[in-house]
Motif scaffolding. Structure first.
Motif, PDB file in Angstrom:
ATOM      1  N   THR A  47       0.566  -1.337   0.204  1.00 31.31           N
ATOM      2  CA  THR A  47      -0.167  -0.446  -0.246  1.00 31.31           C
ATOM      3  C   THR A  47       0.714   0.961   0.506  1.00 31.31           C
ATOM      4  O   THR A  47       1.925   1.209   0.362  1.00 31.31           O
ATOM      5  CB  THR A  47      -0.675   0.028   1.033  1.00 31.31           C
ATOM      6  N   VAL A  48       0.563   2.374  -0.763  1.00 29.93           N
ATOM      7  CA  VAL A  48       1.213   3.753  -0.645  1.00 29.93           C
ATOM      8  C   VAL A  48       0.845   4.187   0.920  1.00 29.93           C
ATOM      9  O   VAL A  48      -0.226   4.324   1.204  1.00 29.93           O
ATOM     10  CB  VAL A  48       0.695   4.115  -1.367  1.00 29.93           C
ATOM     11  N   SER A  49       2.018   4.990   1.374  1.00 32.03           N
ATOM     12  CA  SER A  49       2.033   5.422   2.934  1.00 32.03           C
ATOM     13  C   SER A  49       1.257   7.097   2.631  1.00 32.03           C
ATOM     14  O   SER A  49       1.742   7.586   1.439  1.00 32.03           O
ATOM     15  CB  SER A  49       3.450   5.159   3.497  1.00 32.03           C
ATOM     16  N   THR A  50       0.911   7.633   3.053  1.00 31.70           N
ATOM     17  CA  THR A  50       0.291   9.394   3.037  1.00 31.70           C
ATOM     18  C   THR A  50       1.754   9.846   4.107  1.00 31.70           C
ATOM     19  O   THR A  50       2.370   8.765   5.401  1.00 31.70           O
ATOM     20  CB  THR A  50      -1.014   9.510   3.849  1.00 31.70           C
ATOM     21  N   PRO A  51       1.989  10.983   3.275  1.00 33.71           N
ATOM     22  CA  PRO A  51       2.966  12.066   4.618  1.00 33.71           C
ATOM     23  C   PRO A  51       2.544  11.386   5.695  1.00 33.71           C
ATOM     24  O   PRO A  51       3.457  11.339   6.663  1.00 33.71           O
ATOM     25  CB  PRO A  51       2.933  13.859   4.465  1.00 33.71           C
ATOM     26  N   ARG A  53       1.087   9.355   7.077  1.00 34.35           N
ATOM     27  CA  ARG A  53       1.189   7.884   8.261  1.00 34.35           C
ATOM     28  C   ARG A  53       3.239   7.678   8.953  1.00 34.35           C
ATOM     29  O   ARG A  53       3.184   7.105   8.936  1.00 34.35           O
ATOM     30  CB  ARG A  53       0.403   6.970   7.150  1.00 34.35           C
ATOM     31  N   VAL A  54       3.525   8.408   7.594  1.00 34.07           N
ATOM     32  CA  VAL A  54       5.277   8.196   7.782  1.00 34.07           C
ATOM     33  C   VAL A  54       5.362   9.213   8.877  1.00 34.07           C
ATOM     34  O   VAL A  54       5.999   8.858  10.285  1.00 34.07           O
ATOM     35  CB  VAL A  54       5.837   8.719   6.486  1.00 34.07           C
ATOM     36  N   GLN A  79      -2.216  -5.362   9.397  1.00 33.54           N
ATOM     37  CA  GLN A  79      -1.112  -3.861  10.200  1.00 33.54           C
ATOM     38  C   GLN A  79       0.013  -2.680   9.480  1.00 33.54           C
ATOM     39  O   GLN A  79      -0.377  -1.749   9.610  1.00 33.54           O
ATOM     40  CB  GLN A  79      -0.485  -3.994  11.742  1.00 33.54           C
ATOM     41  N   LYS A  80       0.837  -3.329   9.106  1.00 34.55           N
ATOM     42  CA  LYS A  80       1.772  -2.365   8.161  1.00 34.55           C
ATOM     43  C   LYS A  80       1.431  -2.133   7.270  1.00 34.55           C
ATOM     44  O   LYS A  80       1.232  -0.993   6.723  1.00 34.55           O
ATOM     45  CB  LYS A  80       3.686  -3.717   8.033  1.00 34.55           C
ATOM     46  N   GLN A  81       0.076  -2.376   6.361  1.00 34.77           N
ATOM     47  CA  GLN A  81      -0.001  -1.943   5.025  1.00 34.77           C
ATOM     48  C   GLN A  81      -1.191  -1.277   5.721  1.00 34.77           C
ATOM     49  O   GLN A  81      -1.654  -0.155   4.846  1.00 34.77           O
ATOM     50  CB  GLN A  81      -1.424  -3.611   4.539  1.00 34.77           C
ATOM     51  N   ALA A  82      -1.748  -0.954   6.586  1.00 34.10           N
ATOM     52  CA  ALA A  82      -2.325   0.282   6.980  1.00 34.10           C
ATOM     53  C   ALA A  82      -1.685   1.509   6.419  1.00 34.10           C
ATOM     54  O   ALA A  82      -1.862   2.322   7.030  1.00 34.10           O
ATOM     55  CB  ALA A  82      -2.790   0.137   8.705  1.00 34.10           C
ATOM     56  N   PHE A  83       0.063   1.406   7.032  1.00 33.26           N
ATOM     57  CA  PHE A  83       0.352   2.242   6.909  1.00 33.26           C
ATOM     58  C   PHE A  83       1.230   2.324   6.128  1.00 33.26           C
ATOM     59  O   PHE A  83       1.317   3.566   5.973  1.00 33.26           O
ATOM     60  CB  PHE A  83       2.189   2.070   8.533  1.00 33.26           C
ATOM     61  N   GLU A  86       6.119   2.861   2.604  1.00 40.58           N
ATOM     62  CA  GLU A  86       6.831   3.784   3.236  1.00 40.58           C
ATOM     63  C   GLU A  86       7.204   3.592   4.814  1.00 40.58           C
ATOM     64  O   GLU A  86       8.224   4.003   5.484  1.00 40.58           O
ATOM     65  CB  GLU A  86       7.077   5.004   2.004  1.00 40.58           C
ATOM     66  N   ALA A  87       5.946   4.407   5.160  1.00 38.68           N
ATOM     67  CA  ALA A  87       6.075   4.364   6.546  1.00 38.68           C
ATOM     68  C   ALA A  87       6.832   2.975   7.160  1.00 38.68           C
ATOM     69  O   ALA A  87       6.978   3.039   8.563  1.00 38.68           O
ATOM     70  CB  ALA A  87       4.438   4.970   6.503  1.00 38.68           C
ATOM     71  N   SER A  88       6.345   1.824   6.907  1.00 40.91           N
ATOM     72  CA  SER A  88       6.676   0.585   7.216  1.00 40.91           C
ATOM     73  C   SER A  88       7.836   0.569   7.362  1.00 40.91           C
ATOM     74  O   SER A  88       7.989  -0.001   8.933  1.00 40.91           O
ATOM     75  CB  SER A  88       5.538  -0.250   6.778  1.00 40.91           C
ATOM     76  N   LYS A  89       9.089   1.476   6.936  1.00 40.74           N
ATOM     77  CA  LYS A  89       9.777   1.261   7.143  1.00 40.74           C
ATOM     78  C   LYS A  89      10.737   2.158   7.648  1.00 40.74           C
ATOM     79  O   LYS A  89      11.687   1.603   8.607  1.00 40.74           O
ATOM     80  CB  LYS A  89      11.021   2.017   5.697  1.00 40.74           C
ATOM     81  N   TYR A  90       9.726   2.670   8.762  1.00 40.90           N
ATOM     82  CA  TYR A  90       9.637   3.573  10.061  1.00 40.90           C
ATOM     83  C   TYR A  90       9.177   3.360  11.221  1.00 40.90           C
ATOM     84  O   TYR A  90       9.095   3.563  12.364  1.00 40.90           O
ATOM     85  CB  TYR A  90       9.741   5.413  10.233  1.00 40.90           C
TER      86      TYR A  90
END
Length: 147
Positions: A47-51, A53-54, A79-83, A86-90
């Motif tokens: 999934t694509v992260s929003t700013p 969510r990051v 849970q990671k998909q919800a983020f 990009e956000a999952s990396k953090y």
């Protein structure tokens, strides 16, 4: 009376036989658990992260929150998909089975130390939150305002 009870007795007997066969299969599968050998392969977050969510993922890491999970856990993946990717990396993610899942492999020490009993589990400011958590609730619990 006997004619009324005969169909019910047949149904009860058929149900008992079906259940015993079903549970026999479960026990057989359980007995083969020693044959399971899952290498630790993280599924790709797609999934694509929003700013925001990051920012939230970075904030959770900065405030010392932790997300404990297992690579094979579908709820951890969701849970990671919800983020988003990009956000999952953090995310402050702790893998509880970094060596894979097979006979003899124990829960990682970091997960044992905080008594993780299921996945995913968030620990935020000493509070244990089992299961997938709503991102707005994570933001509220940690004082994230999204600005």
């Amino acid at each position: 009376l006997q004619q009324a009870l005969l169909p019910q007795l047949a149904l009860v007997t058929a149900t008992a036989v079906a259940l015993s066969l079903s549970f026999a299969d479960v026990r057989s599968a359980y007995a083969r658990d020693t044959e399971i050998d899952l290498p630790a392969l993280e599924p790709e977050v797609t999934t694509v992260s929003t700013p925001v969510r990051v920012q939230l993922a970075k904030h959770l890491s900065n405030v010392g929150a932790k997300l404990y999970g297992a690579f094979w856990c579908s709820h951890c993946y969701e849970q990671k998909q919800a983020f988003g990717a990009e956000a999952s990396k953090y995310l402050p993610y702790v893998e509880c089975y970094p060596e894979g899942f097979r006979a003899g492999v124990k829960l990682a020490k970091a997960c044992q130390d905080v008594n993780i009993e299921g996945f995913p589990t968030w620990i935020i400011d000493g509070k244990v939150l089992p299961g997938e958590q709503d991102l707005d609730e994570l933001a509220r619990l940690t004082g994230f305002d999204g600005k």
